[in-house]
Design a protein around this motif. Structure first.
Motif, PDB file in Angstrom:
ATOM      1  N   GLU A  25       0.828  -1.204   0.000  1.00  0.00           N
ATOM      2  CA  GLU A  25       0.000   0.000   0.000  1.00  0.00           C
ATOM      3  C   GLU A  25       0.864   1.258   0.000  1.00  0.00           C
ATOM      4  O   GLU A  25       1.989   1.249   0.492  1.00  0.00           O
ATOM      5  CB  GLU A  25      -0.900   0.039   1.240  1.00  0.00           C
ATOM      6  N   LYS A  26       0.299   2.312  -0.529  1.00  0.00           N
ATOM      7  CA  LYS A  26       0.939   3.623  -0.475  1.00  0.00           C
ATOM      8  C   LYS A  26       0.286   4.425   0.637  1.00  0.00           C
ATOM      9  O   LYS A  26      -0.851   4.165   1.018  1.00  0.00           O
ATOM     10  CB  LYS A  26       0.761   4.351  -1.807  1.00  0.00           C
ATOM     11  N   ILE A  27       1.019   5.430   1.119  1.00  0.00           N
ATOM     12  CA  ILE A  27       0.412   6.276   2.144  1.00  0.00           C
ATOM     13  C   ILE A  27      -0.740   7.063   1.508  1.00  0.00           C
ATOM     14  O   ILE A  27      -0.712   7.378   0.327  1.00  0.00           O
ATOM     15  CB  ILE A  27       1.439   7.208   2.815  1.00  0.00           C
ATOM     16  N   THR A  28      -1.723   7.359   2.322  1.00  0.00           N
ATOM     17  CA  THR A  28      -2.900   8.063   1.831  1.00  0.00           C
ATOM     18  C   THR A  28      -2.683   9.575   1.898  1.00  0.00           C
ATOM     19  O   THR A  28      -1.750  10.050   2.563  1.00  0.00           O
ATOM     20  CB  THR A  28      -4.143   7.706   2.673  1.00  0.00           C
ATOM     21  N   GLU A  29      -3.565  10.307   1.243  1.00  0.00           N
ATOM     22  CA  GLU A  29      -3.505  11.774   1.320  1.00  0.00           C
ATOM     23  C   GLU A  29      -3.676  12.252   2.752  1.00  0.00           C
ATOM     24  O   GLU A  29      -3.032  13.210   3.177  1.00  0.00           O
ATOM     25  CB  GLU A  29      -4.591  12.399   0.434  1.00  0.00           C
ATOM     26  N   ILE A  30      -4.571  11.592   3.484  1.00  0.00           N
ATOM     27  CA  ILE A  30      -4.805  11.973   4.880  1.00  0.00           C
ATOM     28  C   ILE A  30      -3.534  11.764   5.698  1.00  0.00           C
ATOM     29  O   ILE A  30      -3.172  12.611   6.520  1.00  0.00           O
ATOM     30  CB  ILE A  30      -5.982  11.163   5.488  1.00  0.00           C
ATOM     31  N   GLN A  31      -2.836  10.663   5.474  1.00  0.00           N
ATOM     32  CA  GLN A  31      -1.588  10.425   6.193  1.00  0.00           C
ATOM     33  C   GLN A  31      -0.544  11.492   5.840  1.00  0.00           C
ATOM     34  O   GLN A  31       0.162  11.986   6.716  1.00  0.00           O
ATOM     35  CB  GLN A  31      -1.039   9.032   5.885  1.00  0.00           C
ATOM     36  N   VAL A  87      -9.948   5.909   7.803  1.00  0.00           N
ATOM     37  CA  VAL A  87     -11.040   5.809   6.830  1.00  0.00           C
ATOM     38  C   VAL A  87     -12.079   6.889   7.088  1.00  0.00           C
ATOM     39  O   VAL A  87     -13.010   7.058   6.329  1.00  0.00           O
ATOM     40  CB  VAL A  87     -11.702   4.407   6.856  1.00  0.00           C
ATOM     41  N   THR A  88     -11.900   7.639   8.188  1.00  0.00           N
ATOM     42  CA  THR A  88     -12.875   8.661   8.565  1.00  0.00           C
ATOM     43  C   THR A  88     -12.359  10.077   8.326  1.00  0.00           C
ATOM     44  O   THR A  88     -12.969  11.030   8.783  1.00  0.00           O
ATOM     45  CB  THR A  88     -13.236   8.530  10.052  1.00  0.00           C
ATOM     46  N   GLN A  89     -11.228  10.205   7.665  1.00  0.00           N
ATOM     47  CA  GLN A  89     -10.610  11.504   7.389  1.00  0.00           C
ATOM     48  C   GLN A  89     -10.037  12.165   8.635  1.00  0.00           C
ATOM     49  O   GLN A  89      -9.709  13.348   8.609  1.00  0.00           O
ATOM     50  CB  GLN A  89     -11.602  12.462   6.681  1.00  0.00           C
TER      51      GLN A  89
END
Length: 126
Positions: A25-31, A87-89
């Motif tokens: 997996e890649k890091i998310t925008e939120i992370q 998953v909840t921003q």
């Protein structure tokens, strides 16, 4: 994994940054936003975290430490920065530390959305 050179409670540390991700997996925008927001406000956030940590130690470990919470590093040692996958921003970042009074579980200093602070055993974030 990245490293972060940061001053925490008056001392410099070089800590690993660990993102809550599987290998594929890649890091998310939120992370990414969580990390950038933390870096841009780190002095204020770490000052508040230090106050909350002193309160936590004074309340929960008064029998062991009395009123001696000025030298935090007698009790904790920062190990790494952990950025939770959300998953909840929610933007959740934690400073995970070894902890004199709980060597097995350590201590987590959690910052949610740059406003809410939670301190406890590392189990509350991992």
């Amino acid at each position: 994994m990245n490293n972060l050179e940061i001053e925490i409670f008056g001392r410099k540390f070089n800590l690993d940054i660990i993102y809550d991700c599987f290998d594929n997996e890649k890091i998310t925008e939120i992370q990414r936003d969580t990390f950038l927001n933390f870096i841009s406000q780190k002095n204020i956030l770490l000052e508040k975290a230090q106050q909350k940590l002193k309160e936590y130690l004074s309340i929960n470990y008064k029998a062991q430490i009395g009123n001696d919470v000025d030298n935090i590093f007698r009790y904790i040692k920062p190990q790494y920065v952990y950025i939770k996958r959300s998953v909840t921003q929610e933007r959740v970042i934690a400073l995970l530390c070894s902890f004199k009074f709980d060597l097995e579980h350590g201590l987590a200093i959690i910052i949610k959305n740059e406003k809410e602070f939670l301190i406890g055993a590392q189990d509350i974030i991992l």
